[in-house]
Design an enzyme around this catalytic site. Structure first.
Site, PDB file in Angstrom:
ATOM      1  N   ASP A 287       0.802  -1.229   0.000  1.00 59.53           N
ATOM      2  CA  ASP A 287       0.000   0.000   0.000  1.00 59.53           C
ATOM      3  C   ASP A 287       0.830   1.272   0.000  1.00 59.53           C
ATOM      4  O   ASP A 287       0.430   2.295  -0.545  1.00 59.53           O
ATOM      5  CB  ASP A 287      -0.944   0.020   1.200  1.00 59.53           C
ATOM      6  CG  ASP A 287      -0.209   0.267   2.512  1.00 59.53           C
ATOM      7  OD1 ASP A 287       0.739  -0.485   2.816  1.00 59.53           O
ATOM      8  OD2 ASP A 287      -0.578   1.228   3.225  1.00 59.53           O
TER       9      ASP A 287
ATOM     10  N   ASP B  81       5.656   0.512   3.460  1.00 59.93           N
ATOM     11  CA  ASP B  81       5.925  -0.720   4.190  1.00 59.93           C
ATOM     12  C   ASP B  81       5.613  -1.920   3.306  1.00 59.93           C
ATOM     13  O   ASP B  81       5.439  -1.781   2.100  1.00 59.93           O
ATOM     14  CB  ASP B  81       5.115  -0.748   5.492  1.00 59.93           C
ATOM     15  CG  ASP B  81       3.630  -0.509   5.260  1.00 59.93           C
ATOM     16  OD1 ASP B  81       3.189  -0.597   4.097  1.00 59.93           O
ATOM     17  OD2 ASP B  81       2.909  -0.226   6.227  1.00 59.93           O
TER      18      ASP B  81
ATOM     19  N   TYR C 256      -4.275   1.094  11.490  1.00 58.03           N
ATOM     20  CA  TYR C 256      -3.755   1.324  10.151  1.00 58.03           C
ATOM     21  C   TYR C 256      -4.832   1.874   9.212  1.00 58.03           C
ATOM     22  O   TYR C 256      -4.727   3.010   8.755  1.00 58.03           O
ATOM     23  CB  TYR C 256      -3.147   0.025   9.614  1.00 58.03           C
ATOM     24  CG  TYR C 256      -2.101  -0.506  10.557  1.00 58.03           C
ATOM     25  CD1 TYR C 256      -0.826   0.028  10.563  1.00 58.03           C
ATOM     26  CD2 TYR C 256      -2.403  -1.491  11.499  1.00 58.03           C
ATOM     27  CE1 TYR C 256       0.135  -0.415  11.453  1.00 58.03           C
ATOM     28  CE2 TYR C 256      -1.448  -1.941  12.397  1.00 58.03           C
ATOM     29  CZ  TYR C 256      -0.186  -1.402  12.377  1.00 58.03           C
ATOM     30  OH  TYR C 256       0.766  -1.825  13.272  1.00 58.03           O
TER      31      TYR C 256
ATOM     32  N   GLU D 175       5.521   9.720   3.037  1.00 61.25           N
ATOM     33  CA  GLU D 175       5.194   8.347   2.634  1.00 61.25           C
ATOM     34  C   GLU D 175       4.183   8.351   1.492  1.00 61.25           C
ATOM     35  O   GLU D 175       3.088   8.894   1.626  1.00 61.25           O
ATOM     36  CB  GLU D 175       4.627   7.553   3.815  1.00 61.25           C
ATOM     37  CG  GLU D 175       4.397   6.094   3.486  1.00 61.25           C
ATOM     38  CD  GLU D 175       4.000   5.261   4.697  1.00 61.25           C
ATOM     39  OE1 GLU D 175       4.118   4.032   4.618  1.00 61.25           O
ATOM     40  OE2 GLU D 175       3.587   5.845   5.718  1.00 61.25           O
TER      41      GLU D 175
END
Length: 529
Positions: free
Chosen positions: A106, A109, A257, A502
């Site tokens: 996604d 990570d 998350y 990110e």
């Protein structure tokens, strides 16, 4: 996506309160208003259905944005053009006798989260359906289809029976204790499922939306695959609707998350896509009549994002109202009108000089809602505005009425351009938030694979030296759209700044749709089938 992130929920996506009916009152129009109407009509000429010349700036950005989906691939890579990526996740799903090796990571990570992955597929499908001709002109259509199929292959395998859906591959708690390249992962990667006992209506419905929309993409190029996708979509929608429950309650671990505070919007979103895919009145009735009270009670527009699909549903169903549907009842037609009126309220809120314009903007004009992953909101808003603008163009709808003022489709398109240009460097920092675009872009992107040299021999924990390194990433994650600026229009280029640095695949999918629509000028198709 990092564990220290503030939990995301639908409350993050709520927009300013706007009474729906107040935005659609058209009484007491003045003589000046009608003069404006004539002026706008003259400026709103109908474009050809064939794409024009590709705008090099947007075509180049589109090609880069597409590369990030390649960077994020898991599995046995085919025709891999990313020199620093290799095979990974090959054993995912084996403990359940499933092949969950494909799909995409996604963000920065190495977990495959099904909820945002499905949303990525849905939005990418929508982009292809609306702007496939433009993608073809930019030589990216096949690339987009291939990227989509890489995801939907995974989603098909993740749905082994009617009422079981695997919604995660990998353990985020274990994953976030490591900083390593995906090719060398050694930690356990369990698979997580929702089922009748532990329902997850939002993730099942989003996956149904992904399958239904993708079935339309492949209908003419791979009819067998398209039919398989549609079958899965219908089964998943029945599962989501029959066994209602939030996956955040069934599986509390996901709250750190991709938390969800409700599933009603995903059910409407999925049913809307199933109506487009099947033209079955059952789905149209579901969104317009059977769930009309729920829609009316929500009242105000919302931000479109991975966890709130209502604004997207309103625009998607506006398409039916613009171009017409088959054998609609009066109740269904009224329901569609309400969706379009609320979509108009969303559009009016986006236009910067509208009487109902949102104040959620930076001084430079970027829509700004949250410091975490800030660009998801302006990119989604711009995409919806562009799509709605093109619906106006294709239906030869001259004007948009916003509480006493009239606007045309170019006003919406110009808003979309403003958001896109901000991302590409027309901002106070003169920084491109698309990695690889221009000469000034983030060099310390929060991304495991990009930050570690291919030749480095690191394990789980000793790889953190690369997270903390003061050297720029050795591998450039071309096409990554980073999180974005703070409200004061600053950006801290630090690998430890996951809040701003990110990238995510769902942001990329939306940006791909936006760039595709801006790459050339043409009208959209009147029907997906």
């Amino acid at each position: 996506m990092e564990v220290d992130k503030k939990p995301k929920s639908k409350s993050w996506c709520l927009w300013f309160s706007v009474l729906v009916l107040a935005a659609v009152v058209v009484t007491a129009a003045s003589i000046t208003l009608w003069k404006d109407l004539d002026r706008l009509k003259s400026k709103n000429s109908h474009a050809s259905g064939h794409p024009g010349a590709v705008v090099a700036r947007y075509g180049d950005a589109l090609s880069m944005a597409m590369q990030f989906l390649d960077i994020q691939k898991s599995g046995k890579l085919v025709n891999n053009k990313i020199a620093w990526r290799g095979d990974s996740g090959l054993q995912d799903g084996k403990e359940e006798n499933l092949d969950l090796s494909k799909g995409i990571y996604d963000a920065g990570d190495l977990v495959k989260f099904g909820f945002p992955m499905a949303f990525t597929a849905t939005v990418l499908s929508w982009a292809i359906l609306e702007y496939g001709d433009q993608m073809k002109a930019a030589k990216e259509l096949q690339h987009a289809r291939d990227s989509l199929k890489w995801i939907t292959d995974y989603l098909i395998n993740a749905h082994p029976s009617d009422n079981v859906l695997y919604i995660q591959a990998g353990d985020p708690e274990l994953d976030h204790k490591c900083w390593e390249r995906p090719e060398v992962m050694t930690e356990k990667r369990p698979s997580t499922q929702v089922n009748i006992s532990y329902p997850g209506s939002e993730v099942a419905a989003e996956t149904a939306a992904a399958m239904a929309s993708a079935s339309l993409v492949f209908k003419k190029v791979n009819s067998t695959y398209s039919k398989d996708l549609l079958r899965h979509a219908q089964e998943l929608f029945r599962f989501a609707d029959t066994y209602r429950g939030s996956y955040s309650i069934s599986i509390p671990q996901v709250q750190k998350y991709y938390n969800s505070s409700g599933y009603e919007d995903e059910l409407l979103w999925a049913a809307s896509w199933l109506y487009h895919a099947t033209e079955d009145q059952l789905y149209l009735r579901y969104v317009t009549v059977e769930n009309g009270d729920a829609f009316a009670n929500w009242g105000s527009p919302t931000w479109f994002c991975w966890d709130n699909k209502l604004a997207g549903t309103q625009v998607l169903l506006s398409r039916v109202n613009f171009f017409g549907g088959k054998d609609m009842s009066s109740a269904e037609n009224i329901g569609l009108q309400m969706y379009r009126k609320t979509a108009e309220s969303v559009m009016c809120g986006l236009l910067p000089d509208s009487p109902t314009a949102t104040s959620s903007r930076t001084d430079g004009g970027l829509i700004w809602v949250s410091e975490w992953n800030a660009l998801q909101y302006p990119m989604a808003s711009a995409f919806l505005a562009l799509v709605y603008s093109d619906y106006m163009l294709s239906s030869q709808t001259s004007t948009l009425y916003c509480n006493g003022k009239l606007y045309n489709r170019m006003d919406l398109r110009n808003f979309a351009i403003l958001q896109a240009e901000y991302v590409l460097g027309n901002n106070p920092m003169k920084l491109s938030y698309l990695v690889g675009y221009g000469s000034n872009y983030p060099r310390f992107v929060h991304h495991r694979g990009a930050s570690i040299p291919v030749t480095a021999n690191t394990g789980c924990e000793d790889g953190f030296k690369w997270l903390n390194s003061t050297d720029p990433n050795p591998n450039v994650a071309v096409g990554a759209l980073v999180g974005g600026p703070f409200v004061n229009e600053t950006y801290i280029d630090s690998r430890n700044n996951s809040m701003q640095g990110e990238p995510t695949t769902y942001n990329s999918a939306i940006f791909i749709g936006l760039l595709s629509g801006l790459a050339t000028t043409s009208s959209v198709v009147r029907t997906f089938t």
